[in-house]
Design a protein around this motif. Structure first.
Motif, PDB file in Angstrom:
ATOM      1  N   ALA A 326       0.726  -1.256   0.086  1.00 44.74           N
ATOM      2  CA  ALA A 326      -0.030   0.014   0.093  1.00 44.74           C
ATOM      3  C   ALA A 326       0.955   1.189   0.150  1.00 44.74           C
ATOM      4  N   ASP A 327       2.022   1.080   0.605  1.00 49.46           N
ATOM      5  CA  ASP A 327       3.067   2.506   0.744  1.00 49.46           C
ATOM      6  C   ASP A 327       3.347   2.621  -0.760  1.00 49.46           C
ATOM      7  N   LEU A 328       3.617   1.734  -1.507  1.00 49.10           N
ATOM      8  CA  LEU A 328       4.185   1.775  -2.908  1.00 49.10           C
ATOM      9  C   LEU A 328       3.114   2.473  -3.925  1.00 49.10           C
ATOM     10  N   LEU A 329       1.836   1.899  -3.491  1.00 50.82           N
ATOM     11  CA  LEU A 329       0.519   2.318  -4.499  1.00 50.82           C
ATOM     12  C   LEU A 329       0.564   3.910  -3.953  1.00 50.82           C
ATOM     13  N   ARG A 335       2.107  10.793  -7.310  1.00 50.72           N
ATOM     14  CA  ARG A 335       2.898  11.314  -8.458  1.00 50.72           C
ATOM     15  C   ARG A 335       1.943  11.312  -9.814  1.00 50.72           C
ATOM     16  N   GLY A 336       0.689  10.912  -9.605  1.00 53.24           N
ATOM     17  CA  GLY A 336      -0.175  10.957 -10.731  1.00 53.24           C
ATOM     18  C   GLY A 336       0.003   9.802 -11.729  1.00 53.24           C
ATOM     19  N   GLU A 337       0.376   8.396 -11.120  1.00 49.31           N
ATOM     20  CA  GLU A 337       0.411   7.567 -12.237  1.00 49.31           C
ATOM     21  C   GLU A 337      -0.621   6.909 -12.483  1.00 49.31           C
ATOM     22  N   TYR A 338      -1.769   7.159 -11.666  1.00 50.51           N
ATOM     23  CA  TYR A 338      -2.954   6.519 -11.889  1.00 50.51           C
ATOM     24  C   TYR A 338      -4.004   7.533 -12.286  1.00 50.51           C
ATOM     25  N   GLY A 339      -3.671   8.615 -12.834  1.00 46.72           N
ATOM     26  CA  GLY A 339      -4.779   9.729 -13.676  1.00 46.72           C
ATOM     27  C   GLY A 339      -5.441  10.369 -12.552  1.00 46.72           C
ATOM     28  N   MET A 343      -7.697   9.749  -4.781  1.00 43.11           N
ATOM     29  CA  MET A 343      -6.388   9.035  -4.576  1.00 43.11           C
ATOM     30  C   MET A 343      -6.668   7.787  -3.783  1.00 43.11           C
ATOM     31  N   GLU A 344      -7.288   7.989  -2.648  1.00 39.34           N
ATOM     32  CA  GLU A 344      -7.400   6.821  -1.676  1.00 39.34           C
ATOM     33  C   GLU A 344      -8.272   5.676  -2.358  1.00 39.34           C
ATOM     34  N   GLN A 345      -9.505   6.143  -3.308  1.00 43.70           N
ATOM     35  CA  GLN A 345      -9.928   5.140  -3.901  1.00 43.70           C
ATOM     36  C   GLN A 345      -9.193   4.336  -4.763  1.00 43.70           C
ATOM     37  N   GLN A 346      -8.306   5.252  -5.472  1.00 43.98           N
ATOM     38  CA  GLN A 346      -7.582   4.391  -6.485  1.00 43.98           C
ATOM     39  C   GLN A 346      -6.524   3.604  -5.705  1.00 43.98           C
ATOM     40  N   ILE A 347      -6.053   3.626  -4.551  1.00 41.75           N
ATOM     41  CA  ILE A 347      -5.222   2.874  -3.922  1.00 41.75           C
ATOM     42  C   ILE A 347      -6.023   1.701  -3.392  1.00 41.75           C
ATOM     43  N   GLN A 348      -7.112   2.074  -2.781  1.00 41.56           N
ATOM     44  CA  GLN A 348      -7.920   0.778  -2.199  1.00 41.56           C
ATOM     45  C   GLN A 348      -8.268  -0.058  -3.431  1.00 41.56           C
ATOM     46  N   GLN A 349      -8.574   0.274  -4.506  1.00 41.73           N
ATOM     47  CA  GLN A 349      -9.039  -0.495  -5.517  1.00 41.73           C
ATOM     48  C   GLN A 349      -7.816  -1.692  -5.922  1.00 41.73           C
ATOM     49  N   ARG A 350      -6.602  -0.939  -6.027  1.00 39.04           N
ATOM     50  CA  ARG A 350      -5.531  -1.861  -6.576  1.00 39.04           C
ATOM     51  C   ARG A 350      -4.984  -2.597  -5.293  1.00 39.04           C
ATOM     52  N   LEU A 351      -5.374  -2.188  -4.071  1.00 38.57           N
ATOM     53  CA  LEU A 351      -4.727  -3.445  -3.148  1.00 38.57           C
ATOM     54  C   LEU A 351      -6.090  -4.280  -2.861  1.00 38.57           C
ATOM     55  N   ALA A 352      -7.220  -3.990  -3.355  1.00 40.24           N
ATOM     56  CA  ALA A 352      -7.983  -5.107  -3.171  1.00 40.24           C
ATOM     57  C   ALA A 352      -7.789  -6.119  -3.970  1.00 40.24           C
ATOM     58  N   LEU A 353      -7.389  -5.726  -5.369  1.00 38.56           N
ATOM     59  CA  LEU A 353      -7.151  -6.527  -6.511  1.00 38.56           C
ATOM     60  C   LEU A 353      -5.678  -7.319  -5.961  1.00 38.56           C
ATOM     61  N   ALA A 354      -4.726  -6.877  -5.321  1.00 44.27           N
ATOM     62  CA  ALA A 354      -3.574  -7.442  -4.893  1.00 44.27           C
ATOM     63  C   ALA A 354      -3.952  -8.574  -4.000  1.00 44.27           C
ATOM     64  N   ARG A 364       0.482  -0.697 -18.836  1.00 41.66           N
ATOM     65  CA  ARG A 364       0.172   0.363 -18.446  1.00 41.66           C
ATOM     66  C   ARG A 364       0.904   1.420 -18.911  1.00 41.66           C
ATOM     67  N   ARG A 365       0.384   2.503 -19.528  1.00 42.21           N
ATOM     68  CA  ARG A 365       0.845   3.630 -20.044  1.00 42.21           C
ATOM     69  C   ARG A 365       1.139   4.673 -18.898  1.00 42.21           C
ATOM     70  N   ARG A 366       2.267   4.997 -18.694  1.00 40.04           N
ATOM     71  CA  ARG A 366       2.834   5.943 -17.647  1.00 40.04           C
ATOM     72  C   ARG A 366       2.601   7.440 -18.083  1.00 40.04           C
ATOM     73  N   PRO A 367       2.602   8.366 -17.278  1.00 37.97           N
ATOM     74  CA  PRO A 367       2.461   9.683 -17.773  1.00 37.97           C
ATOM     75  C   PRO A 367       3.587  10.206 -18.461  1.00 37.97           C
ATOM     76  N   ASN A 368       4.695   9.580 -17.948  1.00 32.09           N
ATOM     77  CA  ASN A 368       6.214   9.953 -18.770  1.00 32.09           C
ATOM     78  C   ASN A 368       6.201   9.484 -20.307  1.00 32.09           C
ATOM     79  N   GLY A 369       5.000   8.829 -20.843  1.00 32.45           N
ATOM     80  CA  GLY A 369       5.195   8.277 -21.979  1.00 32.45           C
ATOM     81  C   GLY A 369       5.822   6.769 -22.070  1.00 32.45           C
ATOM     82  N   HIS A 370       6.107   6.368 -21.126  1.00 32.34           N
ATOM     83  CA  HIS A 370       6.740   5.008 -21.169  1.00 32.34           C
ATOM     84  C   HIS A 370       5.686   4.017 -21.019  1.00 32.34           C
TER      85      HIS A 370
END
Length: 682
Positions: A326-329, A335-339, A343-354, A364-370
């Motif tokens: 969760a800390d890494l999420l 830093r806006g990786e998930y659009g 933010m808390e909802q984004q973290i909890q959704q990904r944490l629930a999947l994990a 996954r397309r990152r904001p830096n274009g990679h």
């Protein structure tokens, strides 16, 4: 001086005490039972004897001593003769001491230690009997024996060697594993409790303890220093044969210490191998371009590589063992990786999947274009969920290459389509040229065939005209004779017959040519008789047949009526004849072609075109219908004849064609055509 019966006066002025008083006190207060035996009767006893046997002094004097023993001892000896022998020896001046099973007056028995000694009183000989109850001692010994036996069983089944050394450094207890692991001979222990010096000396003499020095004195000194520390220690001893012995020592509160010996050779080898494999794994992980992370079942980070930090652009300071997923999420979300979004909802959704620990794979397309390819796989430890392993691959270059390739493919497809259209147009032109060439050849052949009947007819008509002029002159001159009239009429009749035959042949040939030419030029569909079409096409190519010197045999059933395209079918047969002449009979002066047809059923007709030419190579058979494939390139072969045949048969006529051939055994083209060819819509 003291008188008999008195003891010397004690120091410090204590009053003197008689021997009798002291002896009496000793006997009366003794914890051991004491009896006086005279002959076969007890004449006296002390209180301890009364308590031990449950009998009074009077009972002792009235009961035979034999009553105080069972009939037999545990070793099978009879009690009466045995005790009498002991008494006899004691009365002869040989004191006796032995263990005995005694019996009380109530019949109960108990173990005892019996002492017999002689007492001479004047001329009377008495036997002093001292009996000590060994019940508690035996119970204690039994308990000790059980404990010792249990301990020995434990020692013997201990996977390593165990030895108990007392405070004097004697090995008082050991198991066989000690001898086996240390490779010690049995004779060192046969005399019981060997001293450590003995074992040390044996090992030093055979070259052991090299790690403690070079000389015997150095080795002894270092060994003694190790033992004299008096506290627990552990060390690995490498024997001269390369085996590694793990030795542990722990002091015992009652004195001495316990030592254990374990053959750790395999263990150390495994540790070295594990260390080597760990180093190899670490090297591999650090060299991998993909980021790798391992989280346990509690979603805590356990393992990672440098690429994990580099690919995901983490600060190395925030990556450490035990860091929660969760800390890494949260770092990624901040830093806006998930659009955009909560933010808390984004973290909890990904944490629930994990927490579902399911295998996953996504880009996954990152904001830096990679673009990252993320692949996760759960792992199990002894059947239980251990966590999951995830790889992170930067596929930006791959995606760019795929995009470029996709664009290139699109351009290539466009170019291919254009070139294909051009090739099809060129092929159509070639096919049309081939058809026109075939039609031109057909016209030339028919013209050649018409020369003979028409030329003959012209010759006959001119001859008849000349004879008619001569006949007219005879009439005008009045010289006509009956014989001249008869000869003229006969010649005129014969000429008329020949003229009619030649003109009919020319008319038939022209009729066949007209139908074939019309069919090939128009490719119109109509009903026709297959035998008639076959005969017409053979007639139109007869010049080629004669020039090639081959013989044509027709065997077509007369009742085959088809609703199809006679022109294309005639071109198929014509091309097969041309192919046989060009390829089949290249080295033969005489050949034979057979064209046959029969109904397979009410809807299908089979046409066979067989020649007895040179045949076809097996390697060429799969390619003979390919466009531009020819074995006569530059020698009259275009490579389109059989391709045109294949296209006409399989498309316009709605059938199929295949060839059977062996080199030197001719070739047979087999066509299966529907009696009613499919319409263009079909």
């Amino acid at each position: 001086m003291t008188t008999q019966g008195e003891l010397p006066s004690p120091m410090f002025g204590a009053p003197s005490i008689s021997r009798e008083t002291i002896y009496k006190a000793m006997v009366e207060q003794s914890m051991d039972a004491m009896l006086v035996l005279e002959g076969t009767r007890f004449v006296d006893c002390n209180p301890s004897a009364e308590r031990l046997y449950g009998a009074s002094r009077e009972q002792f004097s009235t009961v035979s001593p034999i009553e105080f023993s069972p009939e037999f001892q545990p070793d099978g000896r009879e009690s009466t003769p045995t005790i009498r022998e002991h008494v006899r020896l004691a009365n002869l001046g040989a004191p006796q001491r032995f263990e005995w099973i005694a019996r009380r007056l109530d019949g109960s028995v108990f173990p005892a230690e019996v002492g017999l000694s002689r007492l001479i009183d004047g001329e009377t000989i008495r036997t002093i009997v001292v009996i000590r109850d060994l019940t508690n001692q035996k119970l204690a010994e039994e308990v000790t024996h059980k404990k010792t036996s249990t301990l020995q069983v434990l020692l013997d089944n201990f996977p390593g060697g165990v030895a108990l050394i007392d405070e004097s450094w004697h090995v008082v207890t050991w198991n066989q594993a000690v001898l086996k692991i240390l490779d010690l001979p049995e004779y060192l222990f046969e005399q019981g409790a060997p001293h450590l010096h003995t074992i040390f000396s044996f090992n030093i003499e055979r070259g052991e303890y090299g790690e403690f020095g070079n000389t015997m004195q150095e080795k002894f000194k270092r060994l003694l220093q190790l033992l004299e520390k008096g506290h627990a220690y552990t060390y690995d001893r490498v024997r001269s044969d390369g085996k590694v012995i793990e030795i542990r020592s722990a002091p015992v509160s009652t004195g001495g210490f316990v030592m254990t010996f374990v053959d750790a050779t395999n263990k150390r080898d495994i540790q070295k191998q594990y260390k080597r494999q760990s180093l190899l794994l670490k090297t591999v992980l650090s060299s991998m371009p993909q980021g790798i992370s391992v989280f346990d079942k509690d979603l805590k980070l356990q393992l990672w590589n440098q690429s994990f930090i580099d690919v995901l652009n983490y600060d190395p300071a925030v990556i450490n063992e035990g860091r929660h997923f969760a800390d890494l999420l949260r770092i990624m979300a901040e830093r806006g990786e998930y659009g955009d979004g909560d933010m808390e909802q984004q973290i909890q959704q990904r944490l629930a999947l994990a927490k579902r620990f399911e295998a996953h794979r996504f880009e996954r397309r990152r904001p830096n274009g990679h673009t990252h390819l993320v692949q996760g796989t759960p792992y199990h430890d002894e059947g239980e969920l251990g966590g999951f392993i995830t790889t992170y691959t930067d596929i930006t270059d791959l995606k760019n290459a795929q995009l470029a390739l996709s664009n290139a493919n699109a351009m290539l497809e466009k170019n291919v389509a254009e070139r294909t259209s051009e090739l099809r147009s060129a092929l159509d032109d070639l096919i049309r040229s081939e058809k026109l060439a075939a039609l031109g050849s057909l016209v030339a052949g028919v013209a050649h065939e018409l020369n003979t009947p028409i030329g003959n007819s012209l010759l006959i008509s001119s001859t008849l005209k000349e004879r008619t002029g001569e006949f007219i002159k005879l009439i005008e001159q009045g010289q006509l004779r009956r014989s001249d009239l008869q000869q003229y009429l006969a010649e005129a009749s014969h000429a008329s017959t020949l003229l009619e035959r030649g003109l009919n042949a020319a008319a038939d040939l022209i009729s066949s040519f007209k139908q074939v030419a019309v069919d090939q030029a128009s490719s119109k569909r109509r009903r026709f008789n297959l035998a008639k079409v076959g005969s017409d096409i053979i007639a139109t190519v007869m010049m080629k047949i004669r020039q090639s010197g081959i013989k044509v045999d027709l065997d077509i059933a007369a009742n085959i009526e088809m609703d199809s395209y006679p022109g294309p079918l005639e071109q198929v047969i014509s091309n097969l004849i041309d192919n046989a002449i060009l390829h089949g009979f290249e080295s033969k002066t005489k050949g034979e072609v057979r064209l046959s047809a029969q109904l397979l059923d009410s809807e299908t007709v089979e046409i066979r075109f067989r020649d007895n030419g040179v045949g076809i190579r097996q390697d060429d058979i799969p390619r003979i219908f390919d466009p531009f494939f020819t074995t006569k390139l530059g020698k009259g072969g275009s490579g389109l004849g059989l391709n045109i045949v294949y296209n006409i048969v399989t498309s316009l006529l709605g059938g199929n064609i295949h060839v059977a051939s062996n080199p030197g055994d001719g070739a047979c083209f087999i066509l299966h055509l529907p009696v009613r060819s499919p319409s263009e819509q079909e």
